[in-house]
Design a protein around this motif. Sequence first.
Motif, PDB file in Angstrom:
ATOM      1  N   GLY A  35       7.534  -2.444  -1.809  1.00 14.13           N
ATOM      2  CA  GLY A  35       6.392  -2.995  -2.514  1.00 14.13           C
ATOM      3  C   GLY A  35       5.477  -2.116  -2.770  1.00 14.13           C
ATOM      4  O   GLY A  35       5.458  -0.855  -2.686  1.00 14.13           O
ATOM      5  N   LYS A  36       4.068  -2.348  -3.232  1.00 14.20           N
ATOM      6  CA  LYS A  36       2.968  -1.698  -3.527  1.00 14.20           C
ATOM      7  C   LYS A  36       2.801  -0.986  -2.512  1.00 14.20           C
ATOM      8  O   LYS A  36       2.263   0.272  -2.649  1.00 14.20           O
ATOM      9  CB  LYS A  36       1.933  -2.800  -3.925  1.00 14.20           C
ATOM     10  N   PHE A  37       2.372  -1.572  -1.397  1.00  8.62           N
ATOM     11  CA  PHE A  37       1.727  -0.584  -0.289  1.00  8.62           C
ATOM     12  C   PHE A  37       2.856   0.555   0.157  1.00  8.62           C
ATOM     13  O   PHE A  37       2.593   1.658   0.549  1.00  8.62           O
ATOM     14  CB  PHE A  37       1.333  -1.482   0.926  1.00  8.62           C
ATOM     15  N   PHE A  38       4.089   0.054   0.227  1.00 15.07           N
ATOM     16  CA  PHE A  38       4.909   1.115   0.472  1.00 15.07           C
ATOM     17  C   PHE A  38       5.255   2.300  -0.316  1.00 15.07           C
ATOM     18  O   PHE A  38       5.153   3.345  -0.005  1.00 15.07           O
ATOM     19  CB  PHE A  38       6.702   0.413   0.715  1.00 15.07           C
ATOM     20  N   LYS A  39       5.081   2.075  -1.537  1.00 19.60           N
ATOM     21  CA  LYS A  39       4.805   3.232  -2.670  1.00 19.60           C
ATOM     22  C   LYS A  39       3.702   3.921  -2.451  1.00 19.60           C
ATOM     23  O   LYS A  39       3.666   5.358  -2.419  1.00 19.60           O
ATOM     24  CB  LYS A  39       4.839   2.570  -4.002  1.00 19.60           C
ATOM     25  N   LEU A  40       2.480   3.390  -2.318  1.00 16.82           N
ATOM     26  CA  LEU A  40       1.056   3.893  -1.827  1.00 16.82           C
ATOM     27  C   LEU A  40       1.574   4.891  -0.576  1.00 16.82           C
ATOM     28  O   LEU A  40       1.164   6.199  -0.716  1.00 16.82           O
ATOM     29  CB  LEU A  40       0.099   3.308  -1.840  1.00 16.82           C
ATOM     30  N   ARG A  41       2.072   4.352   0.450  1.00 18.57           N
ATOM     31  CA  ARG A  41       2.145   5.082   1.698  1.00 18.57           C
ATOM     32  C   ARG A  41       3.260   6.392   1.602  1.00 18.57           C
ATOM     33  O   ARG A  41       3.035   7.372   2.130  1.00 18.57           O
ATOM     34  CB  ARG A  41       2.887   4.190   2.686  1.00 18.57           C
ATOM     35  N   SER A  42       4.044   6.008   0.470  1.00 17.63           N
ATOM     36  CA  SER A  42       5.224   7.055   0.240  1.00 17.63           C
ATOM     37  C   SER A  42       4.384   8.268  -0.239  1.00 17.63           C
ATOM     38  O   SER A  42       4.592   9.388  -0.162  1.00 17.63           O
ATOM     39  CB  SER A  42       6.313   6.600  -0.489  1.00 17.63           C
ATOM     40  N   VAL A  43       3.678   8.054  -1.184  1.00 17.64           N
ATOM     41  CA  VAL A  43       2.874   8.970  -2.190  1.00 17.64           C
ATOM     42  C   VAL A  43       2.153  10.018  -1.148  1.00 17.64           C
ATOM     43  O   VAL A  43       1.993  11.218  -1.013  1.00 17.64           O
ATOM     44  CB  VAL A  43       2.012   8.571  -3.334  1.00 17.64           C
ATOM     45  N   PHE A  44       1.158   9.166  -0.610  1.00 17.23           N
ATOM     46  CA  PHE A  44       0.380   9.769   0.588  1.00 17.23           C
ATOM     47  C   PHE A  44       0.840  10.534   1.554  1.00 17.23           C
ATOM     48  O   PHE A  44       0.639  11.645   2.202  1.00 17.23           O
ATOM     49  CB  PHE A  44      -0.361   8.670   1.332  1.00 17.23           C
ATOM     50  N   ALA A  45       2.132  10.210   2.116  1.00 17.15           N
ATOM     51  CA  ALA A  45       3.083  10.667   3.078  1.00 17.15           C
ATOM     52  C   ALA A  45       3.528  12.057   2.694  1.00 17.15           C
ATOM     53  O   ALA A  45       3.493  13.102   3.291  1.00 17.15           O
ATOM     54  CB  ALA A  45       4.149   9.665   3.677  1.00 17.15           C
ATOM     55  N   TRP A  46       4.081  11.882   1.362  1.00 17.07           N
ATOM     56  CA  TRP A  46       4.380  13.250   0.874  1.00 17.07           C
ATOM     57  C   TRP A  46       3.431  14.274   0.706  1.00 17.07           C
ATOM     58  O   TRP A  46       3.367  15.605   0.902  1.00 17.07           O
ATOM     59  CB  TRP A  46       5.004  13.092  -0.642  1.00 17.07           C
ATOM     60  N   ILE A  47       1.961  14.057   0.506  1.00 13.12           N
ATOM     61  CA  ILE A  47       1.234  14.739   0.444  1.00 13.12           C
ATOM     62  C   ILE A  47       1.000  15.427   1.602  1.00 13.12           C
ATOM     63  O   ILE A  47       0.523  16.646   1.597  1.00 13.12           O
ATOM     64  CB  ILE A  47      -0.259  14.117  -0.426  1.00 13.12           C
ATOM     65  N   LEU A  48       0.915  14.571   2.653  1.00 11.49           N
ATOM     66  CA  LEU A  48       0.456  14.872   3.915  1.00 11.49           C
ATOM     67  C   LEU A  48       1.537  16.119   4.466  1.00 11.49           C
ATOM     68  O   LEU A  48       1.258  16.883   4.974  1.00 11.49           O
ATOM     69  CB  LEU A  48       0.261  13.823   4.901  1.00 11.49           C
ATOM     70  N   TRP A 112      -4.906   4.476  10.620  1.00 11.00           N
ATOM     71  CA  TRP A 112      -4.551   6.117  10.932  1.00 11.00           C
ATOM     72  C   TRP A 112      -2.959   5.775  11.144  1.00 11.00           C
ATOM     73  O   TRP A 112      -2.136   6.773  10.676  1.00 11.00           O
ATOM     74  CB  TRP A 112      -5.550   6.576  11.955  1.00 11.00           C
ATOM     75  N   CYS A 113      -2.893   4.977  12.080  1.00 10.68           N
ATOM     76  CA  CYS A 113      -1.395   4.954  12.636  1.00 10.68           C
ATOM     77  C   CYS A 113      -0.330   4.710  11.443  1.00 10.68           C
ATOM     78  O   CYS A 113       0.728   5.198  11.386  1.00 10.68           O
ATOM     79  CB  CYS A 113      -1.255   3.991  13.875  1.00 10.68           C
ATOM     80  N   GLY A 114      -0.728   3.697  10.708  1.00  7.67           N
ATOM     81  CA  GLY A 114       0.224   3.271   9.677  1.00  7.67           C
ATOM     82  C   GLY A 114       0.089   4.192   8.438  1.00  7.67           C
ATOM     83  O   GLY A 114       1.314   4.162   7.623  1.00  7.67           O
ATOM     84  N   TRP A 115      -0.854   5.062   8.132  1.00  7.35           N
ATOM     85  CA  TRP A 115      -0.833   5.635   6.946  1.00  7.35           C
ATOM     86  C   TRP A 115      -0.863   7.433   7.253  1.00  7.35           C
ATOM     87  O   TRP A 115      -0.391   8.053   6.292  1.00  7.35           O
ATOM     88  CB  TRP A 115      -2.163   5.374   6.217  1.00  7.35           C
ATOM     89  N   ALA A 116      -1.286   7.707   8.375  1.00  5.41           N
ATOM     90  CA  ALA A 116      -1.664   9.340   8.452  1.00  5.41           C
ATOM     91  C   ALA A 116      -1.193   9.980   9.532  1.00  5.41           C
ATOM     92  O   ALA A 116      -0.921  11.194   9.716  1.00  5.41           O
ATOM     93  CB  ALA A 116      -3.146   9.525   8.334  1.00  5.41           C
ATOM     94  N   CYS A 117      -0.623   8.860  10.663  1.00  3.90           N
ATOM     95  CA  CYS A 117      -0.160   9.634  11.995  1.00  3.90           C
ATOM     96  C   CYS A 117       1.339  10.212  11.609  1.00  3.90           C
ATOM     97  O   CYS A 117       2.026   9.713  11.126  1.00  3.90           O
ATOM     98  CB  CYS A 117       0.123   8.340  13.157  1.00  3.90           C
TER      99      CYS A 117
END
Length: 472
Positions: A35-48, A112-117
């Motif tokens: 969904g929308k948040f999964f796609k946003l988290r994926s982009v953010f995860a690949w950046i990190l 933090w746990c869901g997006w950046a950990c």
Amino acid sequence: MNQELFHTDDDFRDHLSTVSENGKRLWVYPRIIKGKFFKLRSVFAWILLALMFGLPFVEVDNHPFFLFNVIERKFIFWGVTFFPQDFHLVAIGLIIFIVFIILFTVIFGRVWCGWACPQTIFMEMVFRKIENWIEGDYRAQKRLDASPWTSEKIRKKTLKHSLFFLISFLIANIFLAYIIGKNELLRIITDNPANHIAGLSSILIFTGTFYYVFARFRENVCTVVCPYGRLQAALMDKKSMIVAYDYQRGEPRGKVQKNTESPLNQDKGDCIDCALCVHVCPTAIDIRNGSQMECIGCTACIDACDMVMDKIQKPRGLISYNSTEGIENKKKFRFTGRIAAYSGVLLVLTGIMTFLLLTRGNTETTILRTPGLTYQQEKDGSISNLYNLQILNKTSQNLSITLRIKDFPAAKVKMVGTDQIQILANDLATASFFIAIPNDKIEAGNLKLQVEVVSEGKVIDAKKTSFLGPVK
């Protein structure tokens, strides 16, 4: 909270959802919904991930951008080298980071746990995707694990765990690069392994740890080991924005016909009790039970619920980022006194840190009189004292150092063994020197002198010391 409307499992806080009644671990097979948040988290995860794997190879003035060399007690942050003498700066920096996490948790909960950990990013965005690619979706994985050991199962399990081990090995090497630097790591990799048993052992230990965490331990890192999940209960309040289920809108649960306004459906909430929010949860909790320690705020349940709401033509947001107060009283987020207090502390600490960094000297000098000695009388009648010198060069340039005494022309500095001290970049130099003063210029038995450290004609540091002479 209206408990008549809010249907919960009464004992959900008494046990982990991943442990059976007899204490056996229940393996989690989360369903993935993009969904929308999964796609946003994926982009953010690949950046990190790009930052994590790339930073060890970024250099500033031929030095790493980040380095955490515990062995040599040398730390580099954003290209600036810190030594044990700068411990106060590191301590303040850690306090700033902790206060920032506290402030972020007070406002946004466990985001933090869901997006950046790193644990979540590697587990959900790397290892879980590989697992789904090789073994199939959550249903296929269940069938595969329950099936006998066939050639297909052996092939898939071997391929999966081989890739898991190789990625763990890569992570271990990157992790070690942050500790010893990329040059030392490349030297260990390209040289004979027998010459680097300690380094190779470290890599294998890290590899085994990462492999076990992502292949077997998984969500237990978040629910059992990590203290942050328990700490958040003391930090969050009813105003904190968390992943929350709107029980007032969703309860009572029941099947609802699409596009139906008959009286039979008016007493039902929007939740159709499909349990999809549970099926997608990587820690296997039911978000409808309310805020829980095991929730890592990954937003998978939001994507799942929004998909269901779209199908039954109901408004999205049954599960969303919201506060307990927002659900109960329909209040929007407000800037509270608690948030203002934490923000004020963070600003003050950041200001102190900025001031200390701007006024931080390029060298750190220590001058001590040699213990066990008083003074010596030279052949020309002058009185001398012997001193030990340590100079830490915090710059990325080599320095040539000379010493002189401020506002005391009669005092002369005599270096032991050399006239100038050569200090390599980011290195520590030691030396010994005499201060000699004619006897007739000594007015007291204990003089206070200021030793200036000079490089290229400029005074870069100054230290006070004492000079002992005959009592007059």
